[in-house]
Design a protein around this motif. Structure first.
Motif, PDB file in Angstrom:
ATOM      1  N   ARG A 228       0.728  -1.288  -0.139  1.00 28.54           N
ATOM      2  CA  ARG A 228       0.065  -0.025  -0.024  1.00 28.54           C
ATOM      3  C   ARG A 228       0.845   1.266   0.122  1.00 28.54           C
ATOM      4  NH1 ARG A 228      -4.746   1.826   4.164  1.00 28.54           N
ATOM      5  NH2 ARG A 228      -5.184   3.886   3.489  1.00 28.54           N
ATOM      6  N   TYR A 229       2.032   1.236   0.683  1.00 25.83           N
ATOM      7  CA  TYR A 229       2.596   2.506   0.856  1.00 25.83           C
ATOM      8  C   TYR A 229       3.909   2.271   0.124  1.00 25.83           C
ATOM      9  CZ  TYR A 229      -0.457   3.527   4.721  1.00 25.83           C
ATOM     10  OH  TYR A 229      -1.443   3.545   5.521  1.00 25.83           O
ATOM     11  N   THR A 230       4.432   3.629  -0.159  1.00 26.54           N
ATOM     12  CA  THR A 230       5.831   3.681  -0.918  1.00 26.54           C
ATOM     13  C   THR A 230       6.592   4.637  -0.274  1.00 26.54           C
ATOM     14  OG1 THR A 230       4.832   3.191  -3.337  1.00 26.54           O
ATOM     15  CG2 THR A 230       7.035   4.190  -3.312  1.00 26.54           C
ATOM     16  N   LEU A 231       7.803   4.219   0.130  1.00 28.95           N
ATOM     17  CA  LEU A 231       8.614   5.311   0.723  1.00 28.95           C
ATOM     18  C   LEU A 231       9.699   5.663  -0.189  1.00 28.95           C
ATOM     19  CD1 LEU A 231       9.589   6.603   3.266  1.00 28.95           C
ATOM     20  CD2 LEU A 231      11.154   4.648   3.797  1.00 28.95           C
ATOM     21  N   VAL A 232       9.655   7.199  -0.591  1.00 29.30           N
ATOM     22  CA  VAL A 232      10.814   7.654  -1.392  1.00 29.30           C
ATOM     23  C   VAL A 232      11.734   8.369  -0.459  1.00 29.30           C
ATOM     24  CG1 VAL A 232      11.135   9.309  -3.330  1.00 29.30           C
ATOM     25  CG2 VAL A 232       9.030   7.872  -3.127  1.00 29.30           C
ATOM     26  N   PRO A 233      13.114   7.978  -0.431  1.00 32.56           N
ATOM     27  CA  PRO A 233      13.804   8.944   0.429  1.00 32.56           C
ATOM     28  C   PRO A 233      14.259  10.489  -0.422  1.00 32.56           C
ATOM     29  CG  PRO A 233      15.139   7.320  -0.599  1.00 32.56           C
ATOM     30  CD  PRO A 233      13.578   6.907  -0.873  1.00 32.56           C
ATOM     31  N   GLY A 234      14.615  11.237   0.338  1.00 32.95           N
ATOM     32  CA  GLY A 234      14.803  12.569  -0.256  1.00 32.95           C
ATOM     33  C   GLY A 234      16.476  12.820  -0.557  1.00 32.95           C
ATOM     34  N   GLN A 235      16.664  13.773  -0.841  1.00 36.52           N
ATOM     35  CA  GLN A 235      18.027  13.912  -1.263  1.00 36.52           C
ATOM     36  C   GLN A 235      18.865  14.466  -0.010  1.00 36.52           C
ATOM     37  OE1 GLN A 235      18.528  16.742  -4.734  1.00 36.52           O
ATOM     38  NE2 GLN A 235      17.688  15.144  -6.176  1.00 36.52           N
ATOM     39  N   ARG A 236      20.103  13.963  -0.055  1.00 35.12           N
ATOM     40  CA  ARG A 236      20.953  14.369   1.153  1.00 35.12           C
ATOM     41  C   ARG A 236      21.189  15.827   1.033  1.00 35.12           C
ATOM     42  NH1 ARG A 236      21.863  11.673   5.118  1.00 35.12           N
ATOM     43  NH2 ARG A 236      23.602  11.488   6.301  1.00 35.12           N
ATOM     44  N   GLY A 237      21.268  16.778   2.166  1.00 33.85           N
ATOM     45  CA  GLY A 237      21.575  18.260   2.033  1.00 33.85           C
ATOM     46  C   GLY A 237      22.332  18.405   3.296  1.00 33.85           C
TER      47      GLY A 237
ATOM     48  N   ARG B  64      -0.845   4.499  -1.750  1.00 35.68           N
ATOM     49  CA  ARG B  64      -1.001   4.133  -3.235  1.00 35.68           C
ATOM     50  C   ARG B  64      -2.972   3.871  -3.206  1.00 35.68           C
ATOM     51  NH1 ARG B  64       3.276  -0.571  -4.964  1.00 35.68           N
ATOM     52  NH2 ARG B  64       4.913   0.771  -5.067  1.00 35.68           N
ATOM     53  N   TRP B  65      -3.363   3.875  -1.967  1.00 39.72           N
ATOM     54  CA  TRP B  65      -4.680   3.370  -2.220  1.00 39.72           C
ATOM     55  C   TRP B  65      -5.439   4.844  -2.068  1.00 39.72           C
ATOM     56  CZ3 TRP B  65      -5.916  -0.958   2.096  1.00 39.72           C
ATOM     57  CH2 TRP B  65      -5.368  -2.038   1.661  1.00 39.72           C
ATOM     58  N   THR B  66      -5.149   5.871  -1.390  1.00 37.72           N
ATOM     59  CA  THR B  66      -5.632   7.155  -1.477  1.00 37.72           C
ATOM     60  C   THR B  66      -5.100   8.147  -2.227  1.00 37.72           C
ATOM     61  OG1 THR B  66      -4.729   7.855   0.444  1.00 37.72           O
ATOM     62  CG2 THR B  66      -6.736   6.278   0.815  1.00 37.72           C
ATOM     63  N   GLY B  67      -3.772   8.053  -2.619  1.00 39.63           N
ATOM     64  CA  GLY B  67      -3.082   8.992  -3.322  1.00 39.63           C
ATOM     65  C   GLY B  67      -2.615  10.307  -2.301  1.00 39.63           C
ATOM     66  N   LYS B  68      -2.646   9.944  -1.091  1.00 41.16           N
ATOM     67  CA  LYS B  68      -2.172  11.086  -0.097  1.00 41.16           C
ATOM     68  C   LYS B  68      -0.619  10.955   0.125  1.00 41.16           C
ATOM     69  CE  LYS B  68      -6.442  11.431   2.692  1.00 41.16           C
ATOM     70  NZ  LYS B  68      -6.948  11.274   3.846  1.00 41.16           N
ATOM     71  N   VAL B  69      -0.148  12.065   0.033  1.00 44.54           N
ATOM     72  CA  VAL B  69       1.326  12.147   0.194  1.00 44.54           C
ATOM     73  C   VAL B  69       1.812  12.600   1.722  1.00 44.54           C
ATOM     74  CG1 VAL B  69       3.518  13.134  -0.469  1.00 44.54           C
ATOM     75  CG2 VAL B  69       1.713  12.489  -2.133  1.00 44.54           C
TER      76      VAL B  69
END
Length: 65
Positions: free
Chosen positions: A24-33, A44-49
């Motif tokens: 159901r969930y996808t984890l996307v890591p951010g860029q290092r700063g 993925r079910w609701t489209g919420k971020v």
């Protein structure tokens, strides 16, 4: 149908339900700063971020114009 067959069918249904729930969930890591990088979670079910910064998770809200 024997008890063993019922058990195997139940175990199979549990495996399918678990795999659907985990997908159901996808984890996307951010860029290092300079600081701790944020991560994003997509439902993925609701489209919420949601954005994760440290130990906090916050929903991303669209601005209305």
């Amino acid at each position: 149908m024997t008890t063993f067959q019922k058990f195997i069918i139940g175990l199979g249904l549990l495996a399918v339900a678990t795999s659907v729930w985990l997908g159901r969930y996808t984890l996307v890591p951010g860029q290092r700063g300079d600081g701790m990088p944020p991560a994003y979670v997509l439902d993925r079910w609701t489209g919420k971020v949601f954005v994760i910064i440290g130990a906090q998770i916050r929903p991303v809200v669209a601005l209305e114009q």
